[in-house]
Design an enzyme around this catalytic site. Structure first.
Site, mmCIF file in Angstrom:
data_model
loop_
_atom_site.group_PDB
_atom_site.id
_atom_site.type_symbol
_atom_site.label_atom_id
_atom_site.label_comp_id
_atom_site.label_asym_id
_atom_site.label_seq_id
_atom_site.Cartn_x
_atom_site.Cartn_y
_atom_site.Cartn_z
ATOM 1 N N GLY A 94 4.233 4.140 2.275
ATOM 2 C CA GLY A 94 4.345 3.578 3.607
ATOM 3 C C GLY A 94 4.108 4.647 4.664
ATOM 4 O O GLY A 94 4.344 5.837 4.431
ATOM 5 N N CYS A 95 3.663 4.238 5.834
ATOM 6 C CA CYS A 95 3.341 5.206 6.889
ATOM 7 C C CYS A 95 4.594 5.899 7.426
ATOM 8 O O CYS A 95 4.624 7.126 7.576
ATOM 9 C CB CYS A 95 2.555 4.534 8.005
ATOM 10 S SG CYS A 95 3.335 3.066 8.723
ATOM 11 N N ASN A 96 5.647 5.134 7.702
ATOM 12 C CA ASN A 96 6.897 5.737 8.164
ATOM 13 C C ASN A 96 7.517 6.614 7.081
ATOM 14 O O ASN A 96 8.133 7.643 7.371
ATOM 15 C CB ASN A 96 7.892 4.650 8.565
ATOM 16 C CG ASN A 96 7.420 3.818 9.733
ATOM 17 O OD1 ASN A 96 6.961 4.343 10.734
ATOM 18 N ND2 ASN A 96 7.523 2.502 9.606
#
Length: 364
Positions: free
Chosen positions: A156-158
């Site tokens: 995931g990006c976060n």
């Protein structure tokens, strides 16, 4: 050598579109299929005019029959969709899932944050992730698991920003596992491409910042804790030893994540000078070409990493508060999603790790 053929499902979304942008300029890949759902039959010239190489491609239906027959398959689909499709894909193709379906190792974590069918864990696509220490004290990394793999789960990006910011401190025992706090400023593309959500309209978003998925509900939390456990040399089953207060905030920018991650200093950390703590981060990312530890006193800014696969990092201490603050700025669509996926794909196929990628941002 002939180029690898690539099919991209979810081709008209933000993540799929960024994958296409990177792959279109990659010397070793040939995009031969784009698939979607609501856009079936439409020209890519309509959806991706910034990628003229795709103008002659037409969006096909997202079915195993359409996707199979290609060397590489990129799945940029909502969670739940990739898992259902994956079992029907050619076992000899390299499949990269940009969604969440194959990231988590523990079903209990999936059940709590996602629900629905739990799918098998794939090789995790974060090459720089610290996974423990070798006998000589050097770090082991997730990169070693990628060569030759046929199934890759994109992080995931976060998760990427938070993990890269703090993992050196975790690996060296400089931060307590309890009371980790992460506040992330996130560009609106991180919320996906959904015209039915009024908060994503320009009239609502411009000149406004909006927290979302607060109170421990964000689905990236278990993945972050899983990574923290690995950085500490532990298994995913031991991720519950860590606690994380996590607050993402949508900000009026199209791309980018700025993560501010703080944690209580351990007794070991308190004996070290600020220079010695900084040296831990420097050592952790030595030789990791896409990781950029900024000069002392320079803080990361999202405007400097747009369009790149780099992560800009910094670490500072607050002695009065007894906390370490670690910062990371990434492009959520590039390093946070498609760029990191292509980096992992390069490794899996034995290509140069940086092929088709850049750590040079677009500024201003």
């Amino acid at each position: 050598m002939a180029k690898y053929t690539v099919a991209v499902a979810g081709a008209t979304g933000y993540a799929g579109g960024e994958a296409l942008r990177i792959l279109a300029a990659h010397p070793d890949f040939d995009i031969t299929c784009v698939a979607g759902h609501s856009s079936v039959g439409e020209s890519m010239a309509k959806h991706m005019p910034h990628i003229p190489q795709l103008a002659n491609l037409v969006v096909e239906d997202t079915t195993p029959e359409v996707l199979n027959g290609h060397d590489v398959i990129i799945l940029a689909l909502p969670h739940g969709a990739s898992g259902k499709l994956a079992s029907q894909l050619d076992p000899n193709a390299v499949v990269v899932d940009l969604g969440a379906d194959h990231r988590l190792e523990e079903q209990a974590a999936w059940d709590e944050f996602y629900g629905g069918d739990f799918y098998e864990h794939w090789t995790y696509g974060m090459p720089e992730l610290i996974t423990g220490k070798a006998a000589d004290g050097s770090y082991t990394r997730q990169r070693a698991a990628l060569p030759g793999t046929k199934r890759i789960a994109g992080p995931g990006c976060n998760v990427t920003a938070t993990t890269l910011a703090l993992q050196p401190g975790i690996a060296e025992g400089l931060v307590e596992s309890q009371d980790i706090v992460a506040d992330l400023v996130v560009g609106y593309s991180g919320a996906g491409k959904n015209l039915k959500r009024t908060n994503l309209l320009a009239a609502e978003a411009l000149q406004s910042a909006l927290p979302y998925s607060v109170g421990g509900k964000h689905r990236h939390i278990p993945e972050i804790l899983q990574n923290f456990a690995h950085a500490a040399g532990k298994s995913a089953a031991e991720a519950s030893e860590f606690t994380l207060g996590f607050t993402p905030i949508l900000a009026p920018m199209s791309r980018g994540i700025l993560a501010t991650v703080s944690a209580r200093m351990t007794d070991k950390a308190k004996t070290l000078s600020d220079e010695e703590i900084r040296a831990v981060w420097s050592k952790a990312y030595e030789g990791q070409d896409f990781m950029v530890l900024l000069p002392e006193g320079t803080l990361p800014a999202t405007g400097n990493i747009i369009g790149s696969n780099a992560a800009h990092l910094q670490v500072v201490t607050d002695r009065k508060a007894g906390r370490i603050y670690a910062f990371a700025a990434i492009d959520n669509l590039n390093r946070g999603t498609a760029g990191q996926a292509v980096q992992s794909l390069n490794i899996a196929l034995g290509l140069p790790e940086d092929a088709g990628l850049t750590k040079i941002g677009v500024a201003p």
